[in-house]
Scaffold this active site. Structure first.
Site, short mmCIF file in Angstrom:
data_model
loop_
_atom_site.label_atom_id
_atom_site.label_comp_id
_atom_site.label_asym_id
_atom_site.label_seq_id
_atom_site.Cartn_x
_atom_site.Cartn_y
_atom_site.Cartn_z
CD GLU A 1 43.65 33.00 42.43
OE1 GLU A 1 44.29 33.53 42.28
OE2 GLU A 1 42.61 32.43 41.65
CD GLU B 1 41.77 39.67 44.28
OE1 GLU B 1 42.61 39.44 43.90
OE2 GLU B 1 40.70 39.98 42.95
#
Length: 695
Positions: free
Chosen positions: A144, A153
């Site tokens: 995730e 990210e």
């Protein structure tokens, strides 16, 4: 151990050295994280659990041991799901040490310590082998690593490394695939967040028009994504020009590349218009067949709008085209998505890049200075015609032909308005190199470079020579300063007014003449979830995470308000708005604190999630600009907030637990104090229970 940290004070403008606990940054990161929001994301958690069960079953059906690599484990939730689903062992990687320590405790409390190993490293530092962190490669990859932009990210580099070094070829992956979607729209409102519109000013000499410099017109804008709660943008604020287009997909079960790439989709515009903005979102499929899907689609593109999951850790993206382009209904065009390892951007072309032989451009970067100085809400604020008219009308009441005007706000157009309305001389303080360069360009584009004097120095260093020996008769501010985070940080204007007091002439006018701090108690539709304890998540005990967040909040922020753009987060007022502090800019900053305490009556039933605070600036006795509520709440209490400003939210921790009863509070008591020495505003709010609320 204590450490000294230097910080610029946004209210006073001074640099302060503060003694902090050595772990203060950890506490701050935890307190402001989205961990609670993710744990409350029922749709996400349920879909991950379904995908993990299916992946473990596929591996077991092949007669293999299920060895799981969980990158970015956080609380360890997904690893615990995997073990519960039958995985033989999990390697849970978490780079943030406080989070890794919490994961170890959570795993132990849930009885999985013998099957889950938490590794406190970045995944690219994990080793495989007899003496490594993992004895062998995993055959199930769970991650995730996604943000609103999907790849912001570092998901692509992490996947690329994992496939090369940490997992077996043809491993199972949860999620299995991600797809990025885009939709082309025309939107004056969203376009106003990226470009400077002409401003028309009626003067005694006829109409004057403030225009943007050519560099700003041509600038591609800021490279960072604009992520918002797109469902809160009214359908009346944009016109859809294209169908929803699947732009590109990433198969996480195969080798992933973080190299730059471009993907084009041909389409025919649904209507004619001006292409300005690309709205974008993504979905993830947890299984190879695509039966288990978690989507970020906004309501109009969602397969089942009634089942729309609210979440704040994943939203939707707004991308601005480098220039607006006219499109004709039915005339085919190509929308092109580019990405590198961390960013996505878009362009509109007549033919596909493969056919025209163009090399895809590098990531757009602002070269006009405006997008470095003004964020998206600030662009919107400057382009707000009603707001500008309010300042113009206020200026007309205070200006005189012989006025000597000093403007103090970062990158403000007030100085140009004052000049066009007929003052004798205008000075503006721009104490940063970026604001100085930008205002110089804007003045030049409007042939005002020799009409308005830019002073590039801090206000307290101002000398009579800087003002050509003249006394200031009109001190102007919006106020707006780029360093401000909370609404009252713009009280820096008051400190500037105090610093230049010696340069003000007799009877000098200060605009705004005063400010006031206001408060209303609200019930949020969803925002409360980001600060709410979770307790159990999909059957796993995560109280340790709740406790860690609470300790982090108690460390600093439990008595602090935090900034949020509340136009994106619907709420209902439970009280009438109330003025609690006033600040008289006609006088210097006082030496003694300004204190207020009192009671707020709750007039509507509901769960009191918190108090919202904002500033109002009184330009003159008859003209006020609000940074918070724009009008009185409707009968149901629905609030309408200024869309260009963030408001301050003080959460009531006692009401954030959804398992707690709504309570019977009828009043909120408060204590608020402004500290002139530091510029801080401290506050405390307490819910008072009543014997019979009538709710």
């Amino acid at each position: 151990m204590k450490v000294f940290c230097g910080r610029a004070n946004p209210t006073t403008g001074s640099v302060e050295w503060l003694e902090e606990d050595e772990h203060y940054d950890y506490h701050q990161e935890i307190a402001r994280s989205s961990y609670a929001d993710m744990l409350h994301d029922k749709d996400r958690n349920m879909k991950y659990y379904q995908g993990i069960r299916a992946a473990v079953s596929r591996v077991k059906d092949r007669g293999q041991k299920a060895l799981v690599l969980d990158i970015g484990t956080g609380t360890g939730l997904l690893s615990m799901m995997a073990v519960t689903a039958g995985a033989d062992f999990c390697y849970a990687i978490e780079v943030f040490k406080p989070m890794a320590d919490a994961a170890v405790k959570i795993v132990e409390k849930n009885g999985f310590s013998d099957k889950i190993k938490v590794i406190n490293k970045h995944s690219t530092e994990v080793t495989v082998g007899p003496d490594g962190d993992m004895p062998c490669r995993a055959n199930i990859l769970i991650t995730e690593l996604f943000d609103t932009e999907l790849i912001g990210e570092g998901a692509l580099p992490s996947y690329e490394h994992a496939h090369r070094h940490l997992v077996q070829a043809n491993c199972e992956a949860v999620p299995h695939r991600a797809t990025v979607y885009a939709q082309l729209v025309e939107s004056r409102r969203m376009w106003s967040w990226n470009k400077l519109f002409p401003i028309r000013v009626q003067t005694s000499r006829g109409e004057r028009v403030i225009i943007p410099p050519l560099e700003l017109e041509r600038c591609p804008g800021a490279p960072s994504v604009c992520d918002i709660q797109l469902n809160q943008v009214s359908p009346a604020d944009f016109t859809i020009l294209s169908d929803v287009l699947p732009m590109f997909s990433v198969d996480f079960s195969k080798q992933v590349s973080s190299s730059a790439a471009c993907h084009s989709r041909q389409f025919e515009p649904l209507v004619s218009g001006r292409a300005q903005v690309v709205l974008s979102w993504w979905d993830i499929e947890m299984d190879p067949e695509g039966k288990i899907k978690c989507t970020m689609a906004p309501s109009w593109a969602h397969s089942d709008p009634e089942e729309l999951q609210w979440r704040d850790h994943w939203m939707q993206c707004v991308y601005f085209l480098p220039q607006e382009e006219p499109v004709v209904q039915g005339l085919a065009l190509c929308l092109v998505a580019y990405h590198d390892d961390y960013c996505v951007w878009y362009s509109l072309q007549k033919t596909s890049p493969e056919k025209n032989g163009r090399v895809h451009p590098v990531r757009p970067v602002c070269d006009c200075q405006a997008h470095l100085l003004w964020n998206r809400p600030r662009f919107g604020e400057i382009n707000d015609r009603n707001r500008t008219d309010q300042y113009i009308q206020a200026l007309r009441t205070v200006l005189k032909p012989d006025s000597v005007c000093l403007c103090v706000s970062d990158g403000s157009l007030l100085s140009m308005l004052a000049y066009h309305l007929g003052v004798e001389q205008v000075f503006t303080i721009e104490n940063s190199a970026v604001s100085h360069r930008l205002m110089k360009k804007i003045f030049k584009a409007n042939h005002l470079e020799d009409k308005i004097n830019i002073i590039e120095k801090r206000p307290e260093l101002l000398t009579p020579a800087d003002l050509e020996g003249k006394k200031v008769s009109l001190l102007l501010g919006e106020p707006f300063f780029t360093t401000s985070l909370l609404p009252w940080h713009n009280l820096y204007f008051w400190y500037v007014r105090t610093a230049v007091d010696q340069h003000l002439g007799p009877g000098a006018v200060v605009m705004p003449q005063a400010a006031s701090l206001h408060v209303v108690v609200v019930e949020f539709r969803d925002l409360w979830r980001i600060r709410s304890p979770c307790g159990d998540c999909e059957g796993f005990d995560v109280h340790i995470m709740d406790d860690m967040i609470k300790r982090a909040l108690d460390f600093r922020e439990s008595k602090e308000a935090e900034p949020h753009p509340l136009w994106e987060y619907p709420c209902s007022s439970l009280s009438e708005p109330q003025q609690i502090l006033t600040f008289d800019f006609r006088q210097p900053v006082p030496l003694q604190p300004i204190h207020a305490e009192g009671t707020i009556e709750l007039r509507r039933c509901g769960r009191s999630h918190g108090a919202v605070l904002w500033m109002e600036y009184h330009l003159t006795a008859d003209s006020t600009v609000s940074t918070g509520l724009l009008k009185s709440a409707e009968d149901e209490g629905d609030c309408c907030w200024n869309p260009h400003c963030k408001q301050a939210v003080y959460f009531f921790n006692t009401t954030l637990d959804p398992r707690a009863p709504p309570g019977s509070s009828q009043t909120v008591t408060y204590t608020v104090e402004f500290h002139p020495h530091t510029g801080d505003i401290t506050m405390d709010f307490t819910l008072s229970d009543a014997l019979d609320s009538g709710c």
